[in-house]
Design a protein around this motif. Structure first.
Motif, PDB file in Angstrom:
ATOM      1  N   SER A  63     -12.501  -5.996   0.107  1.00 43.70           N
ATOM      2  CA  SER A  63     -12.071  -7.373  -0.106  1.00 43.70           C
ATOM      3  C   SER A  63     -10.959  -7.485  -1.140  1.00 43.70           C
ATOM      4  O   SER A  63     -10.427  -8.575  -1.370  1.00 43.70           O
ATOM      5  N   GLY A  64     -10.639  -6.386  -1.758  1.00 46.64           N
ATOM      6  CA  GLY A  64      -9.531  -6.368  -2.709  1.00 46.64           C
ATOM      7  C   GLY A  64      -8.366  -5.560  -2.175  1.00 46.64           C
ATOM      8  O   GLY A  64      -8.286  -5.259  -0.975  1.00 46.64           O
ATOM      9  N   ARG A  65      -7.458  -5.220  -3.048  1.00 47.40           N
ATOM     10  CA  ARG A  65      -6.319  -4.378  -2.666  1.00 47.40           C
ATOM     11  C   ARG A  65      -6.088  -3.380  -3.802  1.00 47.40           C
ATOM     12  O   ARG A  65      -5.452  -3.695  -4.809  1.00 47.40           O
ATOM     13  N   SER A  66      -6.649  -2.207  -3.648  1.00 47.33           N
ATOM     14  CA  SER A  66      -6.622  -1.208  -4.716  1.00 47.33           C
ATOM     15  C   SER A  66      -5.344  -0.388  -4.678  1.00 47.33           C
ATOM     16  O   SER A  66      -4.916   0.069  -3.605  1.00 47.33           O
ATOM     17  N   PRO A  67      -4.742  -0.138  -5.847  1.00 47.36           N
ATOM     18  CA  PRO A  67      -3.576   0.737  -5.897  1.00 47.36           C
ATOM     19  C   PRO A  67      -3.947   2.215  -6.012  1.00 47.36           C
ATOM     20  O   PRO A  67      -3.063   3.055  -6.161  1.00 47.36           O
TER      21      PRO A  67
ATOM     22  N   ALA B 238       3.283   0.388   1.626  1.00 46.76           N
ATOM     23  CA  ALA B 238       2.283   0.810   2.599  1.00 46.76           C
ATOM     24  C   ALA B 238       0.939   0.120   2.369  1.00 46.76           C
ATOM     25  O   ALA B 238       0.144  -0.037   3.308  1.00 46.76           O
ATOM     26  N   LEU B 239       0.687  -0.316   1.133  1.00 45.24           N
ATOM     27  CA  LEU B 239      -0.583  -0.970   0.804  1.00 45.24           C
ATOM     28  C   LEU B 239      -0.411  -2.441   0.455  1.00 45.24           C
ATOM     29  O   LEU B 239      -1.371  -3.096   0.034  1.00 45.24           O
ATOM     30  N   GLY B 240       0.790  -2.961   0.577  1.00 43.82           N
ATOM     31  CA  GLY B 240       1.036  -4.362   0.237  1.00 43.82           C
ATOM     32  C   GLY B 240       0.919  -4.642  -1.246  1.00 43.82           C
ATOM     33  O   GLY B 240       0.501  -5.744  -1.641  1.00 43.82           O
ATOM     34  N   LEU B 241       1.309  -3.706  -2.078  1.00 42.28           N
ATOM     35  CA  LEU B 241       1.222  -3.858  -3.531  1.00 42.28           C
ATOM     36  C   LEU B 241       2.538  -4.381  -4.097  1.00 42.28           C
ATOM     37  O   LEU B 241       3.622  -4.065  -3.589  1.00 42.28           O
ATOM     38  N   GLU B 242       2.430  -5.139  -5.168  1.00 36.99           N
ATOM     39  CA  GLU B 242       3.615  -5.459  -5.949  1.00 36.99           C
ATOM     40  C   GLU B 242       3.962  -4.244  -6.807  1.00 36.99           C
ATOM     41  O   GLU B 242       3.084  -3.489  -7.214  1.00 36.99           O
ATOM     42  N   ARG B 243       5.244  -4.067  -7.095  1.00 35.60           N
ATOM     43  CA  ARG B 243       5.663  -2.903  -7.867  1.00 35.60           C
ATOM     44  C   ARG B 243       6.721  -3.311  -8.886  1.00 35.60           C
ATOM     45  O   ARG B 243       7.502  -4.228  -8.666  1.00 35.60           O
ATOM     46  N   GLU B 244       6.717  -2.623  -9.976  1.00 31.63           N
ATOM     47  CA  GLU B 244       7.751  -2.819 -11.001  1.00 31.63           C
ATOM     48  C   GLU B 244       8.081  -1.458 -11.601  1.00 31.63           C
ATOM     49  O   GLU B 244       7.179  -0.660 -11.882  1.00 31.63           O
ATOM     50  N   ILE B 245       9.353  -1.190 -11.793  1.00 29.60           N
ATOM     51  CA  ILE B 245       9.808   0.055 -12.408  1.00 29.60           C
ATOM     52  C   ILE B 245      10.695  -0.293 -13.597  1.00 29.60           C
ATOM     53  O   ILE B 245      11.629  -1.100 -13.476  1.00 29.60           O
ATOM     54  N   THR B 246      10.392   0.288 -14.737  1.00 34.56           N
ATOM     55  CA  THR B 246      11.250   0.143 -15.910  1.00 34.56           C
ATOM     56  C   THR B 246      11.546   1.534 -16.463  1.00 34.56           C
ATOM     57  O   THR B 246      10.793   2.483 -16.238  1.00 34.56           O
ATOM     58  N   TYR B 247      12.656   1.631 -17.201  1.00 34.96           N
ATOM     59  CA  TYR B 247      13.082   2.924 -17.742  1.00 34.96           C
ATOM     60  C   TYR B 247      13.134   2.870 -19.263  1.00 34.96           C
ATOM     61  O   TYR B 247      13.529   1.872 -19.859  1.00 34.96           O
TER      62      TYR B 247
END
Length: 392
Positions: free
Chosen positions: A210-214, A292-301
């Motif tokens: 029921s959730g969306r696990s990363p 592929a899992l419908g996750l939000e993503r953020e990348i910082t450097y």
């Protein structure tokens, strides 16, 4: 063509100088300050410089940086010698009598020794003013994060010390005492920290669907990102390495399926051009795993280091200075995989750095590392020779 450095007079740095510089290094070692926090260290540097009578001293340069300027009698080039102020967020486990007073902080890269070397040069300059040009001694903040050199250069007052030539030394365990590592071209690889955040939503641990696990994306990236590296030696222009340094999934609770994950990795290439390609590949992997899992993503450097390259003109002067002091040079295992922000000064004129052998001792950043005091005198003499090659 480079002019051969002049022999130094035997009393250029006295035994008393070295004894006092060693004691000063030990005091710095006891009171380490992290990148961006070097206020007290900078104050100690300013106090140390005062008796050497620089013509001008710039403080709070790019943060807590200090630059001492010694003018020559005639016009000429500006030569910048640079060392670092900052320590590391590592608990010191060594047991010297001057060990760190602050748990979790330590001068475990030898920057305290580099400061003592430059303090020796300052003493010599107080007795031997340049015949022409200017000598600039820069005590730079925040090298360990890669932010310090850029901040110093971005400071509007940097124009007052913009160099025609820049030199630096770094102590290096594993390189025999009495020798140094040096080459034309790349001396330090490029690197950057990549912080990846993946966000889905939590669920009861009994109903994870029921959730969306990363978690699957995190597991995939742990292996796929590492696989972007190759088995090439860092001397190969195509060298690449990805090192996972930290990972976190969800919260420490048995009843909650995770809804967020974080992954930290260090990307490393020989040159900046190679870094651009590695970044593109890594970002594509993150995008694919998250989508592929419908996750939000953020990348910082973070901790961004450009590659550090020795220019032929500056390197020739530095090599001659080492030879004048009887220090043999080697090119073994160069460039270093470890990064350095000194390379940014090359944007303003030829620059060169040598790795001064620290002998058989723990590696840099090990919790029991301690800078060898026997490098203070030869380190100062080498940098003095660089000054004499152009300013005397």
């Amino acid at each position: 063509m480079t002019s051969a450095p002049f022999p130094l007079p035997p009393d250029s740095l006295t035994n008393s100088d070295i004894t006092e510089l060693t004691a000063w290094r030990h005091r710095l070692h006891q009171d380490p300050e992290l990148s961006g926090e070097e206020r007290d260290t900078a104050a100690r540097v300013v106090a140390m410089l005062l008796p050497t009578a620089p013509d001008r001293t710039l403080t709070e340069l790019g943060g807590h940086g200090v630059a001492a300027i010694y003018d020559g009698a005639e016009p000429g080039p500006t030569i910048l010698l640079r060392c670092e102020l900052d320590a590391l967020p590592i608990h010191e486990t060594g047991t010297p009598p001057y060990r760190s007073n602050f748990p979790g902080k330590g001068h475990l890269c030898g920057h305290d020794g580099h400061m003592a070397i430059l303090a020796g040069v300052a003493r010599w300059l107080s007795r031997n003013r340049p015949a022409r040009g200017r000598a600039v001694l820069l005590f730079q903040p925040a090298e360990e994060t890669g932010a310090g050199a850029a901040a110093v250069i971005a400071d509007p007052r940097f124009v007052e010390i913009a160099p025609d030539l820049s030199f630096a030394l770094h102590n290096m365990p594993g390189v025999p005492l009495g020798t140094a590592a040096l080459q034309d071209g790349v001396m330090n690889c490029a690197s950057r920290g990549m912080k990846i955040t993946l966000t889905g939503w939590t669920a009861h641990a009994s109903l994870p669907e029921s959730g969306r696990s990363p978690a699957p994306a995190l597991a995939r990236l742990l292996t796929d990102l590492t696989a972007l590296g190759n088995a090439l030696h860092q001397s190969d222009p195509d060298f690449a390495r990805v090192t996972v340094t930290h990972a976190r999934l969800g919260e420490p609770a048995f009843g909650v399926a995770p809804g967020a994950a974080e992954l930290w990795a260090t990307l490393r290439t020989q040159r900046d051009a190679g870094m651009a390609g590695l970044v593109d590949k890594a970002e594509a992997m993150v995008r694919d795993a998250a989508d592929a899992l419908g996750l939000e993503r953020e990348i910082t450097y973070h901790d961004i280091f450009r590659h550090c390259e020795n220019a032929p003109e500056a390197n020739g002067i530095l090599r001659a200075a080492l030879q004048a002091e009887g220090i043999e040079t080697t090119e073994t295992d160069l460039p270093m995989r470890a990064s350095e922000d000194f390379g940014r000064f090359a944007d303003h004129g030829p620059a060169a750095m040598a790795l001064l052998g620290a002998g058989d001792r723990p590696a840099l950043h090990n919790p029991d590392y301690d800078f060898p005091d026997e490098l203070i005198a030869p380190g100062a003499r080498v940098l003095i020779q660089c000054l004499r090659a152009r300013l005397y």
